[in-house]
Design a protein around this motif. Structure first.
Motif, PDB file in Angstrom:
ATOM      1  N   LEU A 261      31.248  15.315  20.132  1.00 13.85           N
ATOM      2  CA  LEU A 261      32.135  15.805  19.080  1.00 13.85           C
ATOM      3  C   LEU A 261      33.351  14.897  18.950  1.00 13.85           C
ATOM      4  CD1 LEU A 261      32.725  18.024  17.025  1.00 13.85           C
ATOM      5  CD2 LEU A 261      33.841  19.326  18.847  1.00 13.85           C
ATOM      6  N   PHE A 262      33.877  14.458  20.078  1.00 13.16           N
ATOM      7  CA  PHE A 262      35.014  13.532  20.082  1.00 13.16           C
ATOM      8  C   PHE A 262      34.640  12.230  19.374  1.00 13.16           C
ATOM      9  CE2 PHE A 262      37.259   9.995  22.115  1.00 13.16           C
ATOM     10  CZ  PHE A 262      38.579  10.370  21.922  1.00 13.16           C
ATOM     11  N   THR A 263      33.458  11.709  19.696  1.00 12.77           N
ATOM     12  CA  THR A 263      33.009  10.453  19.089  1.00 12.77           C
ATOM     13  C   THR A 263      32.759  10.626  17.593  1.00 12.77           C
ATOM     14  OG1 THR A 263      31.970   9.833  21.186  1.00 12.77           O
ATOM     15  CG2 THR A 263      31.283   8.626  19.219  1.00 12.77           C
ATOM     16  N   PHE A 264      32.182  11.756  17.207  1.00  6.12           N
ATOM     17  CA  PHE A 264      31.953  12.013  15.779  1.00  6.12           C
ATOM     18  C   PHE A 264      33.275  12.026  15.021  1.00  6.12           C
ATOM     19  CE2 PHE A 264      31.718  15.001  12.221  1.00  6.12           C
ATOM     20  CZ  PHE A 264      30.716  14.416  11.463  1.00  6.12           C
ATOM     21  N   ALA A 265      34.308  12.626  15.617  1.00  4.47           N
ATOM     22  CA  ALA A 265      35.612  12.673  14.960  1.00  4.47           C
ATOM     23  C   ALA A 265      36.177  11.260  14.776  1.00  4.47           C
ATOM     24  CB  ALA A 265      36.579  13.526  15.784  1.00  4.47           C
ATOM     25  N   ILE A 266      35.990  10.394  15.778  1.00  5.21           N
ATOM     26  CA  ILE A 266      36.494   9.027  15.672  1.00  5.21           C
ATOM     27  C   ILE A 266      35.716   8.241  14.611  1.00  5.21           C
ATOM     28  CG2 ILE A 266      36.771   6.841  16.891  1.00  5.21           C
ATOM     29  CD1 ILE A 266      37.387   8.319  19.382  1.00  5.21           C
TER      30      ILE A 266
END
Length: 267
Positions: free
Chosen positions: A110-115
């Motif tokens: 989820l963190f990577t998707f946001a970035i």
């Protein structure tokens, strides 16, 4: 070939997030690492193998699509070397971000998707401003430069060339390397109980005092390698007129130096 590229462009980021998500984050969060490392094994090698297996799974996607096209339509697979190279670079960059994020959270995907979403929108804004011949704000430009270059990776654009290719490979390798260092540190920290330093000192153990003194001395030696260059860069600002962009550049360079020293200290 165009159909395969279009399918990969649509599903590539999602496939990488699924394949690399939770590689280390779930193990740390749920305590699985105690079972994995009940026998002597290097955590970095264990998680690197799991991460690489995810890459093999992602690389198999265009192969399976191409084989399916050949079986059903008999018009070729649409698989090219360039498509496989772009897929591998996408896994290196996006999967490397997931691996690094897994150090601190099990929701690394989820963190990577946001970035990736943020970087894509920044790239769109900068392109629109360039089309309208408007100079983008300095903060926006620096944010676009600092974030991982996901915008350079797309099956529809093809393989990046020149400096863009080196930028993608260098950034991806750095993400994986730093992620493995911090994952190893976190796993080892949880596997080995912390020494009750205060109790040992009060009971007269000199060895713990020597050990703690050595740690402080080594940290100080490492820290001076970041402090001195930062002092020089900050001092240079006072010898000439500077703009806000120069201050931001020095701040980012200082942050990079302290990050490198921190990584070396953990290693």
């Amino acid at each position: 070939s165009a159909f395969v590229r279009q399918v990969m462009a649509t599903t590539l980021t999602l496939a990488v997030l699924v394949a690399s998500g939770g590689v280390a984050g779930n193990d740390v969060g749920r305590g699985y690492y105690r079972a994995w490392f009940s026998k002597p094994m290097a955590p970095w090698w264990f998680y690197l193998q799991r991460w690489l297996l995810g890459g093999v799974a992602v690389l198999s996607i265009p192969v399976l699509i191409g084989v399916g096209l050949q079986l059903f339509f008999g018009k070729g697979t649409g698989i090219t070397l360039e498509l496989m190279q772009v897929t591998a670079l996408a896994y290196l960059l996006v999967g490397g971000t997931v691996l690094l994020a897994s150090v601190s959270t099990s929701r690394d995907w989820l963190f990577t998707f946001a970035i990736t979403f943020t970087q894509a929108r920044l790239d769109d804004i900068i392109k629109l401003m360039a089309m309208s011949k408007t100079e983008p704000p300095t903060t926006l430009t620096w944010a676009h430069m600092v974030l991982p270059p996901y915008h350079l990776i797309s099956p529809m654009k093809g393989l990046p060339a020149g400096d863009d290719l080196f930028h993608v490979i260098g950034y991806g390798v750095a993400l994986v390397a730093v992620g493995l260092v911090f994952v190893t540190y976190r796993i080892n920290l949880r596997l080995h109980d912390r020494i009750d330093e205060e109790r040992l000192l009060l009971s007269g153990h000199r060895s713990i005092a020597v050990a703690l003194g050595t740690v402080v001395l080594c940290q100080a030696i490492l820290l001076r390698h970041a402090v001195f260059p930062c002092m020089v860069m900050v001092r240079e600002l006072f010898f000439r007129p500077f703009a806000a962009q120069d201050v931001l550049a020095v701040a980012l360079q200082c942050l990079l130096l302290f990050t490198i020293v921190g990584v070396l200290g953990v290693a």
